[in-house]
Motif scaffolding. Structure first.
Motif, PDB file in Angstrom:
ATOM      1  N   ASP A 172      13.640 -10.667  13.213  1.00 37.98           N
ATOM      2  CA  ASP A 172      14.438  -9.747  13.817  1.00 37.98           C
ATOM      3  C   ASP A 172      15.147  -8.821  12.781  1.00 37.98           C
ATOM      4  O   ASP A 172      15.954  -8.287  12.981  1.00 37.98           O
ATOM      5  CB  ASP A 172      15.535 -10.532  14.553  1.00 37.98           C
ATOM      6  CG  ASP A 172      16.364 -11.282  14.052  1.00 37.98           C
ATOM      7  OD1 ASP A 172      16.115 -11.437  12.999  1.00 37.98           O
ATOM      8  OD2 ASP A 172      17.362 -11.774  14.857  1.00 37.98           O
ATOM      9  N   PRO A 174      15.814  -5.880  10.640  1.00 39.11           N
ATOM     10  CA  PRO A 174      15.427  -4.370  11.044  1.00 39.11           C
ATOM     11  C   PRO A 174      14.515  -3.602  10.084  1.00 39.11           C
ATOM     12  O   PRO A 174      13.471  -3.167  10.677  1.00 39.11           O
ATOM     13  CB  PRO A 174      16.651  -3.630  10.966  1.00 39.11           C
ATOM     14  CG  PRO A 174      17.986  -4.738  11.079  1.00 39.11           C
ATOM     15  CD  PRO A 174      17.228  -5.834  10.526  1.00 39.11           C
ATOM     16  N   GLU A 175      14.596  -3.940   8.862  1.00 36.63           N
ATOM     17  CA  GLU A 175      13.609  -3.316   7.733  1.00 36.63           C
ATOM     18  C   GLU A 175      12.223  -4.099   8.113  1.00 36.63           C
ATOM     19  O   GLU A 175      11.513  -3.248   7.820  1.00 36.63           O
ATOM     20  CB  GLU A 175      14.113  -3.694   6.415  1.00 36.63           C
ATOM     21  CG  GLU A 175      15.419  -2.949   5.908  1.00 36.63           C
ATOM     22  CD  GLU A 175      16.694  -3.636   6.507  1.00 36.63           C
ATOM     23  OE1 GLU A 175      16.543  -4.745   7.107  1.00 36.63           O
ATOM     24  OE2 GLU A 175      17.786  -3.210   5.955  1.00 36.63           O
ATOM     25  N   VAL A 177      11.086  -5.433  10.867  1.00 35.90           N
ATOM     26  CA  VAL A 177      10.461  -5.058  12.168  1.00 35.90           C
ATOM     27  C   VAL A 177       9.885  -3.595  11.917  1.00 35.90           C
ATOM     28  O   VAL A 177       8.900  -3.281  12.682  1.00 35.90           O
ATOM     29  CB  VAL A 177      11.698  -5.115  13.280  1.00 35.90           C
ATOM     30  CG1 VAL A 177      11.158  -4.480  14.675  1.00 35.90           C
ATOM     31  CG2 VAL A 177      11.848  -6.590  13.440  1.00 35.90           C
ATOM     32  N   ALA A 178      10.637  -2.588  11.354  1.00 34.73           N
ATOM     33  CA  ALA A 178      10.417  -1.054  11.465  1.00 34.73           C
ATOM     34  C   ALA A 178       8.938  -1.199  10.340  1.00 34.73           C
ATOM     35  O   ALA A 178       8.115  -0.495  10.478  1.00 34.73           O
ATOM     36  CB  ALA A 178      11.280  -0.375  10.498  1.00 34.73           C
ATOM     37  N   ALA A 179       8.684  -2.087   9.328  1.00 29.80           N
ATOM     38  CA  ALA A 179       7.594  -2.073   8.480  1.00 29.80           C
ATOM     39  C   ALA A 179       6.182  -2.717   9.368  1.00 29.80           C
ATOM     40  O   ALA A 179       5.534  -2.153   9.082  1.00 29.80           O
ATOM     41  CB  ALA A 179       7.887  -2.696   7.160  1.00 29.80           C
ATOM     42  N   GLY A 180       6.411  -3.644  10.028  1.00 26.70           N
ATOM     43  CA  GLY A 180       5.480  -4.257  10.708  1.00 26.70           C
ATOM     44  C   GLY A 180       4.572  -5.170   9.592  1.00 26.70           C
ATOM     45  O   GLY A 180       5.218  -5.939   8.664  1.00 26.70           O
ATOM     46  N   CYS A 198      11.575 -14.206   6.972  1.00 28.17           N
ATOM     47  CA  CYS A 198      10.630 -13.310   7.479  1.00 28.17           C
ATOM     48  C   CYS A 198       9.234 -13.473   6.623  1.00 28.17           C
ATOM     49  O   CYS A 198       9.180 -13.925   5.883  1.00 28.17           O
ATOM     50  CB  CYS A 198      10.971 -12.080   7.284  1.00 28.17           C
ATOM     51  SG  CYS A 198      12.376 -11.310   8.041  1.00 28.17           S
ATOM     52  N   GLY A 235       2.054  -1.563   5.927  1.00 27.94           N
ATOM     53  CA  GLY A 235       3.680  -1.138   6.169  1.00 27.94           C
ATOM     54  C   GLY A 235       4.447  -1.209   4.990  1.00 27.94           C
ATOM     55  O   GLY A 235       5.647  -1.466   5.041  1.00 27.94           O
ATOM     56  N   ALA A 238       7.164   1.427   4.308  1.00 31.80           N
ATOM     57  CA  ALA A 238       8.447   1.428   5.269  1.00 31.80           C
ATOM     58  C   ALA A 238       9.299   0.026   4.823  1.00 31.80           C
ATOM     59  O   ALA A 238      10.314   0.263   4.928  1.00 31.80           O
ATOM     60  CB  ALA A 238       8.032   0.911   6.891  1.00 31.80           C
ATOM     61  N   LEU A 239       8.828  -0.942   4.446  1.00 35.45           N
ATOM     62  CA  LEU A 239       9.439  -2.035   3.917  1.00 35.45           C
ATOM     63  C   LEU A 239       9.992  -1.569   2.546  1.00 35.45           C
ATOM     64  O   LEU A 239      11.422  -2.194   2.660  1.00 35.45           O
ATOM     65  CB  LEU A 239       8.524  -3.102   3.786  1.00 35.45           C
ATOM     66  CG  LEU A 239       9.184  -4.413   3.078  1.00 35.45           C
ATOM     67  CD1 LEU A 239      10.164  -4.946   4.328  1.00 35.45           C
ATOM     68  CD2 LEU A 239       8.261  -5.515   2.594  1.00 35.45           C
ATOM     69  N   GLY A 242      13.142   0.704   3.405  1.00 33.78           N
ATOM     70  CA  GLY A 242      13.877  -0.041   4.020  1.00 33.78           C
ATOM     71  C   GLY A 242      14.943  -1.008   3.347  1.00 33.78           C
ATOM     72  O   GLY A 242      16.187  -0.762   3.394  1.00 33.78           O
TER      73      GLY A 242
END
Length: 463
Positions: A172, A174-175, A177-180, A198, A235, A238-239, A242
């Protein structure tokens, strides 16, 4: 009773040309200079063109991998530029003192791109620093010594990774989850209870996050998501954005130009390639397959030099040679030029044909020798030399016919002209001009001189 033939009538004077007599001579001189120097001029032009092309070749990348100033495949300039466009202030830190000041600042993200290059003393000093409020420390592929200093209780697994990229976050954070799904396939870690783990494999995870108050430490097993060549995959972007853009200020660790000569941090007891050429560290760890590092088999083993590492087997800096400064592509160009030169030699040697033997002495007819020498004189525009050769031969033969002594060199000019004038009944001044006059200015004048000398010699030989 024999009679002396009358002297030939003087040739009619040709009218003066409008063009100066020196114009053809200047044209012939310019043509001769062009024929003589054209190949040297062409060689200079080719060298100048090659120099311009070499000067236009981009310089070799001077920044190492994971450097925010590097635009190479393993650099991180793309991610750094995207963060600056979002208002993040980016900076670099090379020495342990600069890293310590960055860790003490609040609202700052510090990225240790090469934690395995820090010595044991540096790790101890940096690990004991009280970090600023609302700060984040990101460790990229750290070895166990770096983990003990900055994230006690986290264990690194250096065996073959059990990750199958791309993998989902499975947490969980956030970084994440946003990256996938992202590409992480190097190191994996196990942490303490309360740590956020993660990107799981079968047993371990590629990312661990530990938060203490407002301070956060994130351990990432691979630097691939941050690099220029992998940023657009899955992703990864995004990672990267983030993890690096959580705070308004970002500080990258870069290579220290003057590393401390201190004992390196102990390595793990397995063979682990480092991400970059070490500057005083033999620690393990990897950042996504970067070439050019050292390999250690134990805490006391000496580093083994690989391609791109400019250090000796004892860990001392090695002086760069001239070949180290030449880009790799130019080595192949040198081999190709050498092969082309060998092919050119074989081609020209074949055109020469086999060697022919000739029986000596070889008989060369006088007419061939005369014609060959005349062609050389004509090609070089050597009218003065040709005229002097004709006059010298005429003077010697005329002196012999007149009974004048000339044991060595030319006969005496005054005696020759007086004797010839008495024999021919001509003014001595005319004979002086004919035998010792100036050089002809063109081919027609040279032909007239040759005819006059031949006629004078024929008359002198008459009894």
């Amino acid at each position: 009773m024999s009679t002396i033939a009358p002297p030939p009538a003087p040739a009619p004077e040709t009218p003066a040309d409008d063009t100066p007599a020196s114009a053809p001579a200047r044209h012939a001189t310019a043509r001769a200079l062009w024929l003589r120097w054209r190949w040297w001029g062409l060689c200079c032009l080719v060298l100048l063109l090659v120099g311009v092309l070499i000067a236009g070749i981009p310089a070799k990348e001077d920044h190492p991998a994971l450097d925010p100033r590097s635009g190479a495949a393993r650099g991180t300039r793309a991610a750094d530029q995207l963060l600056q466009q979002r208002g993040i202030t980016s900076g670099t830190a090379a020495t342990a003192a600069e890293l310590g000041r960055a860790l003490r600042e609040a609202d700052t993200t510090v990225v240790l791109t090469r934690p395995n290059e820090l010595t044991t003393r540096q790790l101890a000093e940096l690990g004991s620093i009280g970090r600023g409020e609302h700060s984040r420390l990101l460790l990229l592929a750290p070895n166990q010594s770096a983990l003990n200093a900055f994230a006690p209780g986290v264990r690194a697994d250096y065996s073959a990774p059990d990750l199958k990229p791309p993998i989902g976050p499975g947490c969980d954070l956030p970084e994440a989850v946003a990256a996938g799904r992202v590409e992480l396939d190097n190191q994996s870690f196990s942490g303490r209870p309360g740590d956020t783990a993660c990107y799981p494999g079968s047993t371990l995870h590629a990312l661990l996050s530990r938060t203490t108050g407002t301070q956060q430490v994130i351990v990432l097993g691979s630097a691939d998501p941050l690099t220029n060549e992998r940023l657009a995959h899955e992703g990864n972007a995004a990672l990267a954005l983030g993890l690096l853009g959580a705070h308004p200020r970002l500080v990258w660790q870069v290579a220290d130009p003057h590393p401390q000569q201190d004992a390196p941090a102990p390595a793990t007891p397995t063979t682990v390639p480092t991400a970059f050429p070490t500057t005083g560290s033999t620690g393990g760890g990897s950042t996504g397959g970067n070439s050019g590092g050292t390999t250690t088999d134990g805490p006391g083993d000496a580093p083994v030099e690989r391609h791109g590492d400019h250090r000796t087997a004892q860990g001392e800096p090695r002086k760069k040679t001239l070949l180290d400064l030449v880009p790799a592509g130019w080595h192949w160009a040198t081999y190709q030029l050498g092969l082309a030169a060998l092919l050119a030699v074989a081609w020209r040697a074949r055109r020469l044909g086999p060697v022919l033997g000739e029986r000596l002495p070889a008989v060369v007819r006088a007419s061939e020798s005369t014609e060959g020498r005349a062609r050389l004189y004509h090609r070089a525009d050597a009218r003065g030399h040709a005229a002097e050769t004709l006059r010298r031969a005429t003077r010697r033969r005329a002196a012999a016919a007149l009974g004048l002594p000339h044991t060595s060199g030319d006969p005496d000019p005054a005696a020759l002209t007086e004797a010839a004038a008495a024999r021919l009944g001509r003014p001595p001044a005319d004979l002086q001009h004919l035998l010792y006059g100036p050089a002809p200015t063109d081919d027609a004048a040279l032909l007239r001189l040759a005819d006059e000398l031949d006629d004078m010699e024929w008359q002198v030989r008459q009894p």
